[in-house]
Scaffold this active site. Structure first.
Site, PDB file in Angstrom:
ATOM      1  N   THR A 145     -11.872   3.863   7.262  1.00  0.00           N
ATOM      2  CA  THR A 145     -12.211   4.041   8.686  1.00  0.00           C
ATOM      3  C   THR A 145     -13.146   5.225   8.903  1.00  0.00           C
ATOM      4  O   THR A 145     -12.851   6.331   8.454  1.00  0.00           O
ATOM      5  CB  THR A 145     -10.919   4.266   9.515  1.00  0.00           C
ATOM      6  N   GLU A 150      -2.616   6.192  -7.833  1.00  0.00           N
ATOM      7  CA  GLU A 150      -3.567   7.198  -7.330  1.00  0.00           C
ATOM      8  C   GLU A 150      -3.402   8.503  -8.090  1.00  0.00           C
ATOM      9  O   GLU A 150      -2.286   8.895  -8.432  1.00  0.00           O
ATOM     10  CB  GLU A 150      -3.279   7.416  -5.835  1.00  0.00           C
ATOM     11  N   ASP A 207       2.517   4.965  -5.327  1.00  0.00           N
ATOM     12  CA  ASP A 207       1.825   6.218  -5.007  1.00  0.00           C
ATOM     13  C   ASP A 207       2.736   7.396  -5.315  1.00  0.00           C
ATOM     14  O   ASP A 207       3.497   7.869  -4.475  1.00  0.00           O
ATOM     15  CB  ASP A 207       1.401   6.238  -3.539  1.00  0.00           C
ATOM     16  N   ASP A 264       0.826  -1.208   0.000  1.00  0.00           N
ATOM     17  CA  ASP A 264       0.000   0.000   0.000  1.00  0.00           C
ATOM     18  C   ASP A 264       0.866   1.266   0.000  1.00  0.00           C
ATOM     19  O   ASP A 264       1.860   1.349   0.724  1.00  0.00           O
ATOM     20  CB  ASP A 264      -0.882  -0.042   1.271  1.00  0.00           C
ATOM     21  N   HIS A 321     -10.048   4.804  -0.846  1.00  0.00           N
ATOM     22  CA  HIS A 321      -9.165   4.880   0.322  1.00  0.00           C
ATOM     23  C   HIS A 321      -9.910   5.530   1.485  1.00  0.00           C
ATOM     24  O   HIS A 321     -10.959   6.133   1.307  1.00  0.00           O
ATOM     25  CB  HIS A 321      -7.910   5.697  -0.029  1.00  0.00           C
TER      26      HIS A 321
HETATM   27  P1  13P Z   1      -8.026   4.502   6.941  1.00  0.00           P
HETATM   28  O1  13P Z   1      -6.796   4.510   7.780  1.00  0.00           O
HETATM   29  O2  13P Z   1      -8.783   5.787   7.035  1.00  0.00           O
HETATM   30  O3  13P Z   1      -8.876   3.323   7.174  1.00  0.00           O
HETATM   31  O4  13P Z   1      -7.535   4.451   5.420  1.00  0.00           O
HETATM   32  C1  13P Z   1      -6.845   3.325   4.971  1.00  0.00           C
HETATM   33  C2  13P Z   1      -6.300   3.494   3.611  1.00  0.00           C
HETATM   34  O5  13P Z   1      -6.859   4.127   2.751  1.00  0.00           O
HETATM   35  C3  13P Z   1      -5.034   2.801   3.340  1.00  0.00           C
HETATM   36  O6  13P Z   1      -4.601   2.956   2.032  1.00  0.00           O
END
Ligand code: 13P
Length: 291
Positions: free
Chosen positions: A218, A135, A104, A82, A215
Site C-alpha cells: 500500500t 521473513e 513469521d 499471512d 511486503h
Molecule cells: P500493506 O498493508 O502496507 O499493504 O502491507 C500488506 C502486507 O505486507 C501484508 O503482509
C-alpha cells in the site's frame, strides 16, 4: 490448474519479470471481488488472510469458499496465511487446505526464527503441495495483531538470508528491505532496492529457486514497484489499501442512500470498488494476461 501453491506461480513471475499480486481479504465479498478482478485480467493470484480474519471467519469456511471459487476459475489461485506467529496455527491451516503458509518468527532471535520456520516447512511439505514463506529482519508498521515500531525495524542481511533459506528450506522468502505495513508517512519511503537485488543475486543468480516477496504494498510509488520487480520481487502484498477501500465504499454508499435498506447493494458497491483497486495493481505488477 486453478488450485496452486505460491511458489509455482512466483517462479514463472520471477522468470518473466513480473509479480503476482497477493491481496489480504477480511471477508467473503472481498475474496469474490479479488478473484473476479484477477479473472477479468487473466492474472495469476494469491488471496491471503492474516490470522485474525482466518480465526474469525473460520479456516475451514475460508478454504471451502476458496476451493469452490478457484476450482472453476480459469486462472491459478493460491490461498495464503499471512504473518502467522504461531507454529500450531500454521499446521492447522496446512491441514485445512491453505496452499501457502507464512510463519513469521522474525521477531524472535535468528536461531529461533530458523527453528520455527523449519518446523513449519517440514510439516507443510508432509501434508501436501503447500509452499512456505518466512521473513528475515522486520517489516515495520502494523499488520493484523503484530505491531513493530519503526526503530525496531532491521533490514535483512544478504549473507544471513542465504544461510536462512538454506537451513530452513523455505520455498519463498520475505526479506525486510525498508518497506512498511500501513500507510507510508512520506511520499518517498526509504526502500533498499540494492539489498533486494543482492539477496536475489545470491539466492537466484544461477536460476530462480526461492522467489522473493515484497511486503507493505500500500502506497508504494509505481516506479518503486517496477524497480523492485527488476530486483527480484515476485509477490507484492497489499492489505491496507483494500481495508480502506472496503470501509470507504461502504461509507460512501450508505451516506448517499441513507433511506435504503438493501444490504446486497452495499456488497455490489464494495465489490466494484475492490475490483477496481485490484485490477490496477495487477496492471502495475505486469501480471495481466499471464495466467
Ligand atoms: P500493506 O498493508 O502496507 O499493504 O502491507 C500488506 C502486507 O505486507 C501484508 O503482509
Amino acid at each position: 490448474m486453478s488450485i496452486v501453491n505460491a511458489r509455482e506461480i512466483m517462479l514463472e513471475a520471477a522468470q518473466g519479470k513480473y509479480a503476482v499480486g497477493a491481496f489480504n481479504i477480511t471477508n467473503l465479498i472481498q475474496m469474490e471481488a479479488v478473484i473476479e478482478a484477477a479473472i477479468e485480467k487473466k492474472a495469476p493470484l494469491i488471496v491471503q488472510t492474516s490470522v485474525k480474519p482466518s480465526k474469525f471467519l473460520g479456516r475451514q469456511v475460508l478454504v471451502a469458499i476458496y476451493r469452490t471459487l478457484a476450482e472453476s476459475a480459469p486462472i491459478p489461485i493460491c490461498l495464503h496465511l499471512d504473518h502467522c506467529t504461531d507454529v500450531d496455527y500454521c499446521k492447522q491451516c496446512s491441514d485445512a487446505g491453505y496452499t501457502n503458509i507464512m510463519i513469521d518468527a522474525s521477531k524472535q532471535n535468528y536461531e529461533e526464527n530458523i527453528r520455527q520456520s523449519k518446523q513449519v516447512v517440514e510439516y507443510a511439505h508432509s501434508v501436501g503441495d503447500i509452499s512456505v514463506e518466512a521473513e528475515l529482519g522486520t517489516v515495520s508498521g502494523v499488520e493484523d495483531q503484530i505491531k513493530v515500531a519503526e526503530d525496531e525495524a532491521a533490514l535483512a542481511n544478504p549473507v544471513q538470508a542465504a544461510e536462512f533459506v538454506e537451513r530452513t528450506g523455505v520455498d519463498i522468502f520475505a526479506p525486510a528491505i525498508g518497506t512498511a505495513h500501513g500507510v507510508y508517512k512520506t511520499k518517498n519511503p526509504k526502500v533498499d532496492f540494492e539489498r533486494l537485488g543482492k539477496i536475489n543475486q545470491i539466492l537466484n543468480g544461477s536460476g530462480v529457486k526461492t522467489p522473493l516477496v515484497v511486503h507493505g504494498g500500500t502506497g508504494l510509488p509505481e516506479d518503486y514497484i517496477k524497480r523492485l520487480i527488476e530486483m527480484g520481487g515476485a509477490k507484492f502484498n497489499v492489505s491496507t489499501e483494500l481495508k480502506h477501500t472496503l470501509i470507504d465504499a461502504t461509507y460512501d454508499y450508505i451516506s448517499g442512500k441513507r433511506e435504503e435498506y438493501d444490504p446486497g447493494k452495499i456488497d455490489i458497491a464494495v465489490k466494484d470498488a475492490i475490483r477496481g483497486v485490484v485490477g490496477r495493481w495487477i496492471d502495475t505488477l505486469g501480471s495481466t494476461g499471464k495466467a
